[in-house]
Design an enzyme around this catalytic site. Structure first.
Site, PDB file in Angstrom:
ATOM      1  N   ARG A  88      -9.768   6.284   7.136  1.00  0.00           N
ATOM      2  CA  ARG A  88     -10.467   5.877   5.922  1.00  0.00           C
ATOM      3  C   ARG A  88      -9.588   5.562   4.715  1.00  0.00           C
ATOM      4  NH1 ARG A  88     -15.811   9.553   5.026  1.00  0.00           N
ATOM      5  NH2 ARG A  88     -14.275  11.150   4.532  1.00  0.00           N
ATOM      6  N   ASP A  89      -8.263   5.667   4.827  1.00  0.00           N
ATOM      7  CA  ASP A  89      -7.422   5.346   3.672  1.00  0.00           C
ATOM      8  C   ASP A  89      -6.082   4.756   4.101  1.00  0.00           C
ATOM      9  OD1 ASP A  89      -6.858   5.073   0.962  1.00  0.00           O
ATOM     10  OD2 ASP A  89      -6.076   7.105   0.754  1.00  0.00           O
ATOM     11  N   LEU A  90      -6.122   3.793   5.024  1.00  0.00           N
ATOM     12  CA  LEU A  90      -4.887   3.113   5.401  1.00  0.00           C
ATOM     13  C   LEU A  90      -4.462   2.208   4.254  1.00  0.00           C
ATOM     14  CD1 LEU A  90      -5.594   2.075   9.091  1.00  0.00           C
ATOM     15  CD2 LEU A  90      -4.091   3.900   8.287  1.00  0.00           C
ATOM     16  N   ASN A 134       0.665   4.990   2.737  1.00  0.00           N
ATOM     17  CA  ASN A 134       0.361   5.944   3.808  1.00  0.00           C
ATOM     18  C   ASN A 134       0.972   5.531   5.145  1.00  0.00           C
ATOM     19  OD1 ASN A 134      -1.008   7.708   2.187  1.00  0.00           O
ATOM     20  ND2 ASN A 134      -3.031   6.936   2.711  1.00  0.00           N
ATOM     21  N   THR A 166      -8.758   3.288  -0.929  1.00  0.00           N
ATOM     22  CA  THR A 166      -8.014   2.502  -1.902  1.00  0.00           C
ATOM     23  C   THR A 166      -8.629   1.114  -1.957  1.00  0.00           C
ATOM     24  OG1 THR A 166      -6.036   3.784  -1.405  1.00  0.00           O
ATOM     25  CG2 THR A 166      -5.700   1.648  -2.479  1.00  0.00           C
TER      26      THR A 166
END
Length: 170
Positions: free
Chosen positions: A69-71, A75, A117
């Site tokens: 959910r936050d690539l 990261n 993001t």
């Protein structure tokens, strides 16, 4: 609980004097964010290698019901090793959706909550549709990463505010 060469090894975790800690393997190299800042954009072969390695991590995660959910570039860590090919590590599973069967205590994400993001989030995330989150969410973000690596900037760059990027994804 996710063991894969593309995920950092957690050496220890716990609390010390009431403060939680997480100790993981030492990584040498740079984040994808730092690489893009340094180079601007990347050659197709390098982009394909990075995407293939991220995709391998995502397959392993999705097979276990985990959605990152936050690539985003910060990261993704590109590990340099002397005389060996570069290894990609996917970092920060802090907002990952983890199935209840994993035994990890995380409160469910409330419908309407926006996590991630803006430049890399999927349309369902941008719209706060948490019930629609799934492996395709990470696949969309991987496509956004590929675009950013090839082009040197995200597909949707907010001019003034993050909500503008959300609207562009929608």
């Amino acid at each position: 609980q996710l063991r894969h060469p593309g995920v950092p090894v957690i050496v220890d975790l716990g609390t010390l004097e009431g403060h939680p800690y997480l100790l993981m393997e030492w990584l040498e190299g740079e984040t994808l964010s730092a690489r893009l800042k340094r180079l601007g954009r990347m050659e197709l072969g390098a982009v394909l290698s990075v995407c293939q390695q991220i995709g391998s991590v995502l397959i392993a995660a999705h097979d276990r019901g985990i959605v990152h959910r936050d690539l985003k570039p910060s990261n993704i860590f590109l590990c340099q090793r002397p005389n060996l090919p570069e290894v990609v590590k996917v970092l920060d599973f802090g907002v990952a959706r983890v199935p209840a069967s994993a035994g990890v205590e995380k409160p469910p994400t409330v419908e309407g909550t926006i996590l991630g993001t803006p430049e890399y989030m999927s349309p369902e995330q941008a719209g706060g549709k948490m019930s629609a989150i799934g492996p395709h969410t990470d696949q969309y973000a991987l496509g956004m990463l590929a675009y950013a690596m090839l082009r040197g900037q995200p597909a949707f760059v907010p001019r003034d505010t993050s909500p503008e990027a959300l609207i562009q994804h929608l």
